[in-house]
Design a protein around this motif. Structure first.
Motif, PDB file in Angstrom:
ATOM      1  N   LYS A 353       0.816  -1.214   0.000  1.00  0.00           N
ATOM      2  CA  LYS A 353       0.000   0.000   0.000  1.00  0.00           C
ATOM      3  C   LYS A 353       0.846   1.258   0.000  1.00  0.00           C
ATOM      4  O   LYS A 353       0.552   2.224  -0.727  1.00  0.00           O
ATOM      5  N   SER A 354       1.908   1.280   0.790  1.00  0.00           N
ATOM      6  CA  SER A 354       2.758   2.478   0.890  1.00  0.00           C
ATOM      7  C   SER A 354       3.804   2.552  -0.220  1.00  0.00           C
ATOM      8  O   SER A 354       4.525   3.544  -0.329  1.00  0.00           O
ATOM      9  N   ARG A 355       3.864   1.523  -1.066  1.00  0.00           N
ATOM     10  CA  ARG A 355       4.913   1.472  -2.103  1.00  0.00           C
ATOM     11  C   ARG A 355       4.362   1.462  -3.526  1.00  0.00           C
ATOM     12  O   ARG A 355       5.132   1.621  -4.481  1.00  0.00           O
TER      13      ARG A 355
END
Length: 430
Positions: A353-355
């Motif tokens: 999700k953060s990448r």
């Protein structure tokens, strides 16, 4: 902490070092990869830009210098310039004049002499002039002018610790000499006693310094090596534990690396090794030991460790310096598939999700696909598998590798295609 407590300590960043053979560092030249904590290299020698300020503040009790004689100030500047240019004959003459002036000056000014002697000694150490350095350190240690202050005490401890490193170097040579002798050899007892004498001197000179807050990597490593050599494992562990966990000490990745390597040599339980590397992970998530950390977590029986093991691998590959690390990509490809097969889709989704907004261009662009395939086909295949699992079969990196004709990797590419179709987190089959 006073300025003296952070006087220069030279150590390798990669091992941020570690100093695998400190005796060689004493003799050998400093490479471009080495870093100096509070000093900087200047050509083949050393430049200590903090020294002038340090002398003007500590040596005169924090006051601005008002009454320094013009000759004294000039001598100090000339000494600095001569040191930078390695003009040791001139430096020696200026130092003689400087000391003569100090004899007639007030007590504050006299305190500058040990700092100058230490600077000279460090230069001599750097250039392998060990006997000269030893004499210079002895001069600095025995300088008795000036008032006793906490900063002066730290400086003297530092000078004594550098003497300890020189004694450690001699001890290392004697130890190697001892290892080549048979215990029945007539010279064995004499050499063994010599080794013991030097270790005792080193311990005395180093032990006081490493109890004070600071970054003392080479001193700690030398001291611990001797403790281990004589079988004092409890003492060695206590030193390393204090160095790593005492809150009065600055944050230092090397402290945790030294403790981990020690515990590993002692075959400590996996839980202890994990606890040490967990802190290192928080400080330097891209350190090479993180792949070892992942292996320990993977072998653990705790599910929280398995989840952390996935996080660690993603964390390593967030850094540009690790993008070509084929071992990291192999581990990630295998572990992402295993995690998805183990019904932990959410774990992978959380990490992705953060990448998802920057990894595709950072790792999985068409440019990188062509470049990686040309440079290292095995690396390209591992990355393509991860790309397919995370971005689906439409990923440009994955499609490019899939189209390549390679006799040896052909079967692997076909298996990769089947696995991506089955386990990709893009439109997963629930």
């Amino acid at each position: 902490m006073s300025r003296a407590a952070s006087l220069p300590v030279i150590y390798s960043a990669q091992s941020v070092i570690g100093m695998s053979d400190f005796s060689e560092e004493l003799k050998g030249p400093v490479t471009d990869d080495e870093q100096v904590e509070t000093s900087v290299l200047s050509g083949a020698g050393m430049h200590f830009p903090w020294l002038q300020t340090y002398i003007e503040t500590v040596a005169i009790g924090g006051k601005r210098k008002k009454d320094f004689a013009q000759t004294t100030s000039a001598c100090l500047s000339f000494i600095q310039e001569a040191l930078l240019k390695h003009q040791w004959q001139q430096a020696a003459e200026y130092m003689h004049s400087y000391f003569q002036t100090l004899e007639d000056s007030d007590s504050y000014k006299r305190q500058a002499a040990p700092e100058i002697s230490l600077q000279h000694a460090l230069y001599l150490l750097h250039h392998g002039m060990l006997e000269d350095a030893k004499r210079k350190l002895s001069e600095a240690e025995t300088w008795r002018h000036g008032e006793k202050t906490s900063s002066r005490e730290i400086l003297i401890n530092l000078i004594q610790a550098y003497k300890g490193l020189l004694q450690y170097y001699t001890w290392s040579k004697k130890k190697r000499e001892l290892s080549k002798l048979d215990k029945d050899d007539y010279a064995y007892s004499a050499v063994a006693q010599d080794v013991f004498n030097h270790s005792w001197k080193t311990s005395v000179n180093i032990s006081a310094l490493i109890k004070m807050p600071g970054v003392w990597d080479p001193f700690v490593k030398s001291y611990v090596e001797m403790l281990e050599f004589y079988g004092d494992r409890d003492g060695a562990q206590e030193v390393l534990t204090n160095y790593a966990y005492d809150e009065k000490f600055p944050s230092n990745p090397n402290a945790h690396i030294y403790l981990y390597n020690f515990l590993k040599r002692q075959k400590a339980p996996r839980s202890k090794l994990i606890s040490v590397l967990k802190i290192l992970y928080q400080i330097v998530p891209s350190h090479k030991l993180m792949l070892e950390f992942h292996t320990l977590l993977r072998k653990s029986e705790k599910e929280e460790h398995h989840k952390l093991g996935l996080e660690v691998l993603f964390g390593v590959l967030d850094f540009a310096g690790c993008t070509k690390n084929i071992t990291a990509w192999k581990y990630l490809a295998k572990y992402v598939k295993k995690t998805l097969m183990g019904n932990h889709l959410v774990w992978v989704q959380e990490e992705w999700k953060s990448r998802k907004n920057w990894w595709p261009s950072f790792h999985f662009s068409y440019f990188w696909a062509k470049s990686d395939w040309k440079e290292d086909t095995a690396l390209a295949c591992e990355k393509a598998f991860v790309a397919g699992l995370l971005l689906g079969k439409g990923c440009r990196y994955f499609r490019y590798i899939l189209k390549q004709d390679h006799q040896i990797l052909g079967k692997k590419i076909k298996r990769m295609k089947r696995s991506v179709k089955k386990y990709s987190i893009v439109n997963p089959r629930l």
